[in-house]
Motif scaffolding. Structure first.
Motif, PDB file in Angstrom:
ATOM      1  N   HIS A 175      20.623  76.431  35.366  1.00  0.00           N
ATOM      2  CA  HIS A 175      22.045  76.304  35.678  1.00  0.00           C
ATOM      3  C   HIS A 175      22.739  77.573  35.193  1.00  0.00           C
ATOM      4  O   HIS A 175      22.513  78.011  34.065  1.00  0.00           O
ATOM      5  CB  HIS A 175      22.660  75.096  34.975  1.00  0.00           C
ATOM      6  N   ASP A 176      23.589  78.150  36.042  1.00  0.00           N
ATOM      7  CA  ASP A 176      24.269  79.384  35.647  1.00  0.00           C
ATOM      8  C   ASP A 176      25.702  79.101  35.195  1.00  0.00           C
ATOM      9  O   ASP A 176      26.178  77.964  35.227  1.00  0.00           O
ATOM     10  CB  ASP A 176      24.226  80.424  36.775  1.00  0.00           C
ATOM     11  N   HIS A 177      26.383  80.156  34.754  1.00  0.00           N
ATOM     12  CA  HIS A 177      27.752  80.001  34.242  1.00  0.00           C
ATOM     13  C   HIS A 177      28.679  79.425  35.303  1.00  0.00           C
ATOM     14  O   HIS A 177      29.498  78.539  35.008  1.00  0.00           O
ATOM     15  CB  HIS A 177      28.283  81.358  33.765  1.00  0.00           C
ATOM     16  N   ASP A 178      28.593  79.932  36.525  1.00  0.00           N
ATOM     17  CA  ASP A 178      29.463  79.441  37.598  1.00  0.00           C
ATOM     18  C   ASP A 178      29.275  77.949  37.829  1.00  0.00           C
ATOM     19  O   ASP A 178      30.243  77.204  38.015  1.00  0.00           O
ATOM     20  CB  ASP A 178      29.177  80.203  38.904  1.00  0.00           C
ATOM     21  N   PHE A 179      28.019  77.506  37.830  1.00  0.00           N
ATOM     22  CA  PHE A 179      27.734  76.085  38.066  1.00  0.00           C
ATOM     23  C   PHE A 179      28.330  75.216  36.968  1.00  0.00           C
ATOM     24  O   PHE A 179      28.994  74.212  37.242  1.00  0.00           O
ATOM     25  CB  PHE A 179      26.221  75.868  38.151  1.00  0.00           C
ATOM     26  N   ILE A 180      28.096  75.596  35.710  1.00  0.00           N
ATOM     27  CA  ILE A 180      28.566  74.763  34.600  1.00  0.00           C
ATOM     28  C   ILE A 180      30.087  74.768  34.533  1.00  0.00           C
ATOM     29  O   ILE A 180      30.711  73.729  34.248  1.00  0.00           O
ATOM     30  CB  ILE A 180      27.933  75.236  33.277  1.00  0.00           C
ATOM     31  N   GLU A 181      30.715  75.898  34.824  1.00  0.00           N
ATOM     32  CA  GLU A 181      32.177  75.952  34.886  1.00  0.00           C
ATOM     33  C   GLU A 181      32.699  75.010  35.972  1.00  0.00           C
ATOM     34  O   GLU A 181      33.666  74.267  35.760  1.00  0.00           O
ATOM     35  CB  GLU A 181      32.622  77.384  35.167  1.00  0.00           C
ATOM     36  N   ALA A 182      32.048  75.025  37.136  1.00  0.00           N
ATOM     37  CA  ALA A 182      32.478  74.161  38.237  1.00  0.00           C
ATOM     38  C   ALA A 182      32.296  72.688  37.889  1.00  0.00           C
ATOM     39  O   ALA A 182      33.173  71.855  38.169  1.00  0.00           O
ATOM     40  CB  ALA A 182      31.697  74.502  39.505  1.00  0.00           C
ATOM     41  N   VAL A 183      31.179  72.337  37.271  1.00  0.00           N
ATOM     42  CA  VAL A 183      30.934  70.944  36.880  1.00  0.00           C
ATOM     43  C   VAL A 183      31.956  70.503  35.833  1.00  0.00           C
ATOM     44  O   VAL A 183      32.518  69.402  35.919  1.00  0.00           O
ATOM     45  CB  VAL A 183      29.503  70.774  36.328  1.00  0.00           C
ATOM     46  N   ALA A 184      32.208  71.359  34.848  1.00  0.00           N
ATOM     47  CA  ALA A 184      33.165  71.011  33.801  1.00  0.00           C
ATOM     48  C   ALA A 184      34.549  70.773  34.390  1.00  0.00           C
ATOM     49  O   ALA A 184      35.203  69.757  34.091  1.00  0.00           O
ATOM     50  CB  ALA A 184      33.217  72.112  32.748  1.00  0.00           C
ATOM     51  N   GLN A 185      34.991  71.691  35.236  1.00  0.00           N
ATOM     52  CA  GLN A 185      36.324  71.558  35.813  1.00  0.00           C
ATOM     53  C   GLN A 185      36.403  70.348  36.745  1.00  0.00           C
ATOM     54  O   GLN A 185      37.415  69.642  36.768  1.00  0.00           O
ATOM     55  CB  GLN A 185      36.717  72.832  36.558  1.00  0.00           C
ATOM     56  N   SER A 186      35.344  70.091  37.498  1.00  0.00           N
ATOM     57  CA  SER A 186      35.324  68.928  38.387  1.00  0.00           C
ATOM     58  C   SER A 186      35.408  67.629  37.599  1.00  0.00           C
ATOM     59  O   SER A 186      36.127  66.697  37.990  1.00  0.00           O
ATOM     60  CB  SER A 186      34.051  68.936  39.238  1.00  0.00           C
ATOM     61  N   ASN A 187      34.679  67.551  36.496  1.00  0.00           N
ATOM     62  CA  ASN A 187      34.732  66.351  35.661  1.00  0.00           C
ATOM     63  C   ASN A 187      36.108  66.164  35.039  1.00  0.00           C
ATOM     64  O   ASN A 187      36.626  65.045  34.974  1.00  0.00           O
ATOM     65  CB  ASN A 187      33.666  66.420  34.570  1.00  0.00           C
ATOM     66  N   ILE A 188      36.697  67.254  34.572  1.00  0.00           N
ATOM     67  CA  ILE A 188      38.039  67.184  33.986  1.00  0.00           C
ATOM     68  C   ILE A 188      39.042  66.664  35.013  1.00  0.00           C
ATOM     69  O   ILE A 188      39.869  65.786  34.720  1.00  0.00           O
ATOM     70  CB  ILE A 188      38.458  68.563  33.450  1.00  0.00           C
ATOM     71  N   MET A 189      38.965  67.186  36.236  1.00  0.00           N
ATOM     72  CA  MET A 189      39.912  66.780  37.277  1.00  0.00           C
ATOM     73  C   MET A 189      39.646  65.357  37.751  1.00  0.00           C
ATOM     74  O   MET A 189      40.564  64.546  37.869  1.00  0.00           O
ATOM     75  CB  MET A 189      39.838  67.763  38.439  1.00  0.00           C
ATOM     76  N   ALA A 190      38.380  65.027  38.019  1.00  0.00           N
ATOM     77  CA  ALA A 190      38.046  63.706  38.564  1.00  0.00           C
ATOM     78  C   ALA A 190      38.329  62.595  37.564  1.00  0.00           C
ATOM     79  O   ALA A 190      38.793  61.500  37.940  1.00  0.00           O
ATOM     80  CB  ALA A 190      36.582  63.678  38.991  1.00  0.00           C
ATOM     81  N   CYS A 191      38.037  62.851  36.288  1.00  0.00           N
ATOM     82  CA  CYS A 191      38.224  61.823  35.257  1.00  0.00           C
ATOM     83  C   CYS A 191      39.578  61.939  34.558  1.00  0.00           C
ATOM     84  O   CYS A 191      39.884  61.117  33.687  1.00  0.00           O
ATOM     85  CB  CYS A 191      37.103  61.919  34.228  1.00  0.00           C
ATOM     86  N   ARG A 192      40.338  62.964  34.927  1.00  0.00           N
ATOM     87  CA  ARG A 192      41.673  63.191  34.357  1.00  0.00           C
ATOM     88  C   ARG A 192      41.624  63.310  32.835  1.00  0.00           C
ATOM     89  O   ARG A 192      42.480  62.765  32.112  1.00  0.00           O
ATOM     90  CB  ARG A 192      42.634  62.078  34.785  1.00  0.00           C
ATOM     91  N   TYR A 193      40.611  64.031  32.342  1.00  0.00           N
ATOM     92  CA  TYR A 193      40.508  64.241  30.904  1.00  0.00           C
ATOM     93  C   TYR A 193      41.650  65.111  30.400  1.00  0.00           C
ATOM     94  O   TYR A 193      42.098  66.040  31.077  1.00  0.00           O
ATOM     95  CB  TYR A 193      39.187  64.930  30.561  1.00  0.00           C
TER      96      TYR A 193
END
Length: 261
Positions: A175-193
């Motif tokens: 997993h590269d930096h771009d992927f993990i950044e995208a997953v983190a941001q997607s989780n934050i947005m989807a779960c409204r953290y």
């Protein structure tokens, strides 16, 4: 630039005194977590590890594993966790496959790690979390608490998690930096953290879900992470009530056990 390595630093600047990590009686603020991660990163670099080198942790969930994860990334290294249930042969194959230079483990896992090193000539460093004179604890005592994260391109590999090997030989998935950044941001947005969230980590840190989908997103947004060493239904319920947990990830069996409790 070190995209993933900057997650905790940004939160430490915004919320230095907020509790980032809870593990049993341990309460670690963002400022403390950043300093510890920097100290360990400096210790790894001082021991001759270089950007792109592979570093593994081999342990159940504990605060030291989170520090290892963050330090390894900030030092420009690649995190390659090892399943605590791996056989000695599986452990050795992963070390050989990646050319792993350092393995962080516990007194419980020390024997297999040292046996692999004796038989295969690696990993170069076997570091016990509990050893007061070992590289982990010495780094936290003696190394500098500041660090400019090692530059890495967004497409550079950050983590290598091995598949279960259910239908064939276990394989490392990068997993590269771009992927993990995208997953983190997607989780934050989807779960409204938000920074007010408290997330209970019930799944193991050697499984990709816990660090990439749970720990890193919460640290990025400034939330609090509560660790469970291993899942236990009574302990889970106790931690949810005791820490005001707002979210956790589980598999269906976990939810069924909680409902039936």
């Amino acid at each position: 630039m070190n995209v993933v390595g900057d997650f905790v630093e940004r939160s430490a600047r915004r919320y230095p005194e907020r509790v980032a990590l809870i593990d049993g009686d341990a309460r670690i603020t963002f400022a403390e977590l950043l300093a510890m991660s920097n100290r360990l990163a400096n210790g790894l670099l001082r021991r001759g590890l270089r950007p792109g080198d592979r570093v593994s942790y081999h342990s159940n969930n504990r605060w030291e594993v989170v520090v290892t994860l963050l330090a390894t990334v900030r030092a420009g290294l690649v995190v390659a966790p090892i399943n605590v249930m791996a056989t000695e042969a599986e452990f050795g194959e992963q070390v050989d496959d990646l050319g792993t230079r350092a393995v962080f483990t516990t007194s419980e896992g020390a024997a297999v790690a040292r046996s692999v090193r004796a038989a295969r000539g690696g990993p170069e460093h076997v570091i016990l979390y509990e050893d007061p004179d070992g590289a982990f604890q010495r780094s936290l005592r003696e190394e500098a608490p500041s660090l400019t994260p090692v530059d890495r391109d967004p497409g550079d590999t950050v983590t290598l998690f091995y598949t279960s090997g259910t239908t064939g030989r276990s394989k490392g998935v990068p997993h590269d930096h771009d992927f993990i950044e995208a997953v983190a941001q997607s989780n934050i947005m989807a779960c409204r953290y938000t920074a007010e969230d408290v997330f209970l980590v019930t799944s193991p840190m050697f499984w990709t879900v816990a660090p990439i989908h749970c720990v890193l997103p919460l640290l990025k947004i400034g939330g609090t992470v509560v660790l469970m060493r291993r899942f236990d239904v009574d302990r889970c319920a106790e931690l949810v009530a005791g820490h005001g947990v707002t979210s956790f990830f589980g598999v269906p069996t976990m939810y069924a056990l909680l409902v039936d409790r």
